[in-house]
Design an enzyme around this catalytic site. Structure first.
Site, PDB file in Angstrom:
ATOM      1  CG  HIS A 472      -1.898  -1.103   1.285  1.00 19.68           C
ATOM      2  ND1 HIS A 472      -2.516  -1.504   2.456  1.00 19.68           N
ATOM      3  CD2 HIS A 472      -2.373  -1.926   0.315  1.00 19.68           C
ATOM      4  CE1 HIS A 472      -3.324  -2.520   2.204  1.00 19.68           C
ATOM      5  NE2 HIS A 472      -3.258  -2.797   0.909  1.00 19.68           N
ATOM      6  N   PRO A 473       1.795   1.443  -0.923  1.00 19.54           N
ATOM      7  CG  PRO A 473       3.059   1.375  -2.889  1.00 19.54           C
ATOM      8  CD  PRO A 473       2.204   0.515  -1.999  1.00 19.54           C
TER       9      PRO A 473
END
Length: 537
Positions: A472-473
């Site tokens: 989940h960057p």
């Protein structure tokens, strides 16, 4: 070198980019070009829910990024899969539909981003959604993004949900509804047992529009600027030739939390000293480009079981054949499985008002989804901190667009993050010791029983040795005002006309949950703002 043009040029056919391509081309008076570095989503494993076992770490559809060694993880470097194909990471992800908490978006608005509060974005979530449960106050059923219930149940996951309730956590049938807190089962971006990626949901319905041009195998190399205005995009085609697309109105970057800041910096938009170090002419000194990076770090606890789990089901060729036949005939069984079945959103204590950890519970175990399952009966209880304080960054490694940037996550670099991951692991182990789950577990495998529940330093060290990304960057083109931001509340890059960013990189703070649904909402919001700004002249 050839040159074509359109009103809008979108860079990246991921979750937000596909939405933008659909919404902006809905008006036949608008011309749109969508550039995607990867290819068409023809790989059949993309469309089979469990296909992430085959697509992650596959360079044909995955960028296969890797972080720098991280001190917070005892010097380990992590693989960071990101989609390089139509649909982007929505074609590789675990299919989990999670919006986050209303407070996440209200916080964005309070940080100086009007129009991004929960009451503003809920209608956009509903507009996209075709919820199989039907429409209500929180859900829509007229969109093209199918959201479905689980088509697979496994006793070990049901036992986890029951044990979590025994431990005092309430059952919640809809974490995307009135409240997020509680335990239950994931909602999925699937339709009839097949993946509903952003490409399926938004590109396919628009593909035949004459005013939409989709160019695959087109890796953007820089944004073309005339003075302070973006006028097009240079890219390299599949033959290795340099090409140009011109934008009459706007260039929109939807290349994700890694690609979007990298392209800005390659184009001379970023911290001046850093760009000069790489011989790049500074066109706009924006020191925040690439900074503010956030990700959800997951601690994956593995428990061996008395009874068979999916690890056993997929081990023999005969079982694999039965599983394949069941999927072919009924679109059900293990091949219709998302990355996780059960989930929980919990608070680590009374010091937080809303859940600060999330569980992903899987009826299988593996060191990595791309490496195959363990050769013993087991399940996985993954826990992540929802709102990390740690901030990493994306930095150029080279001025060559083909060279990957440096990914510096900076995990577990604050006391709050360390304390939260330790407490999340403790909660996981306590749930494992509650009925009916305790009777199904034969061994605490990772970590094992020699690690005492009350051993803070030992648990933190275990987290540093074994935790990994949950993919989940976010945050690297932060939205807001001031020197620590990149885009304003209308997603316009500060100081550059005709250029916006619309993907998870604009999040000022990461949402409290998985990021695919918010990425699609950002695409919806961006398209509304772009069309409104053009109409206003």
């Amino acid at each position: 070198m050839s040159e074509i043009s359109a009103d809008y040029v979108i860079v990246g056919a991921g979750s937000a980019g596909c939405v933008l391509a659909n919404r902006l081309s809905a008006d036949p008076r608008n011309t749109v070009i969508l550039l995607e570095a990867g290819g068409r989503d023809w790989n059949p494993w993309i469309h089979i829910p469990v296909g992430y076992f085959k697509t992650m770490h596959n360079p044909a559809v995955d960028w296969c990024y890797r972080t720098e060694p991280d001190p917070g993880l005892n010097g380990r470097a992590l693989d960071w899969p990101r989609g390089k194909v139509l649909g982007g990471s929505s074609s590789l992800n675990g299919l989990l539909y999670v919006r986050g908490q209303p407070q996440d978006y209200d916080r964005w608005a309070q940080m100086g981003n009007p129009g991004w509060g929960w009451d503003d974005v809920l209608p956009l979530f509903k507009r996209s959604e075709r919820q199989e449960r039907g429409a209500d106050e929180y859900h829509g059923d007229q969109g093209t993004l199918w959201v479905s219930n689980m088509r697979l149940q496994r006793p070990i996951c049901d036992a986890w949900v029951a044990a979590a309730q025994e431990a005092g956590y309430p059952f919640n049938p809809d974490y995307n509804g009135a409240t997020q807190e509680g335990v239950g089962y994931f909602q999925l971006t699937t339709r009839n047992g097949r993946r509903c990626s952003a490409a399926v949901a938004f590109l396919n319905p628009a593909r035949k529009r004459p005013n939409l041009t989709i160019i695959t195998h087109a890796q953007a190399s820089r944004i073309m600027l005339e003075g302070r205005r973006a006028v097009g995009v240079a890219y390299r085609d599949r033959a290795g030739l340099d090409q140009v697309v011109k934008a009459g109105r706007e260039v929109i970057l939807s290349s994700g939390a890694i690609g979007s800041p990298q392209l800005l910096m390659l184009s001379g938009i970023g911290e001046a000293a850093h760009l000069q170090d790489h011989g790049i002419e500074v066109r706009q000194n924006l020191r925040a480009v690439g900074r503010n990076m956030q990700d959800h770090l997951q601690a994956r606890l593995v428990f061996k079981c008395h009874d068979a789990t999916l690890n056993d089901e997929v081990r023999s060729l005969s079982n694999q054949a039965r599983i394949a036949l069941k999927y072919a005939l009924f679109r059900s069984g293990p091949m219709a499985m998302a990355a996780s079945l059960a989930t929980g959103f919990m608070r680590t204590g009374d010091h937080v008002e809303t859940p600060d950890i999330q569980f992903h519970v899987q009826p299988w175990s593996a060191d990595s989804p791309g490496e195959g399952v363990h050769r013993f009966s087991a399940f996985t209880m993954s826990v992540c901190q929802l709102r990390p304080e740690s901030r990493g960054e994306i930095r150029l490694a080279s001025s060559d667009p083909r060279k990957y940037p440096k990914i510096i996550p900076n995990y577990l670099s604050t006391e709050t993050d360390c304390r939260t991951i330790v407490e999340g692991i403790r909660i996981a182990r306590r749930i494992a010791r509650c009925a009916p789950l305790t009777s199904k577990i034969s061994e605490e495998f990772r970590p094992d029983r020699t690690l005492d529940l009350d051993d803070y330093e030992g648990t933190l060290d275990w987290a540093r040795r074994y935790s990994t990304t949950i993919y989940h960057p976010t945050g690297t083109c932060k939205m807001g005002q001031g020197p620590d931001t990149v885009v304003d509340a209308r997603l316009r890059v500060h100081g550059i006309d005709g250029l916006r960013v619309a993907d998870c990189s604009i999040m000022p703070e990461i949402v409290s949950g998985n990021t695919n649904a918010p990425a699609i909402m950002i695409g919806e919001k961006a398209s509304d703002m772009i069309l409104a700004d053009h109409a206003a002249g």
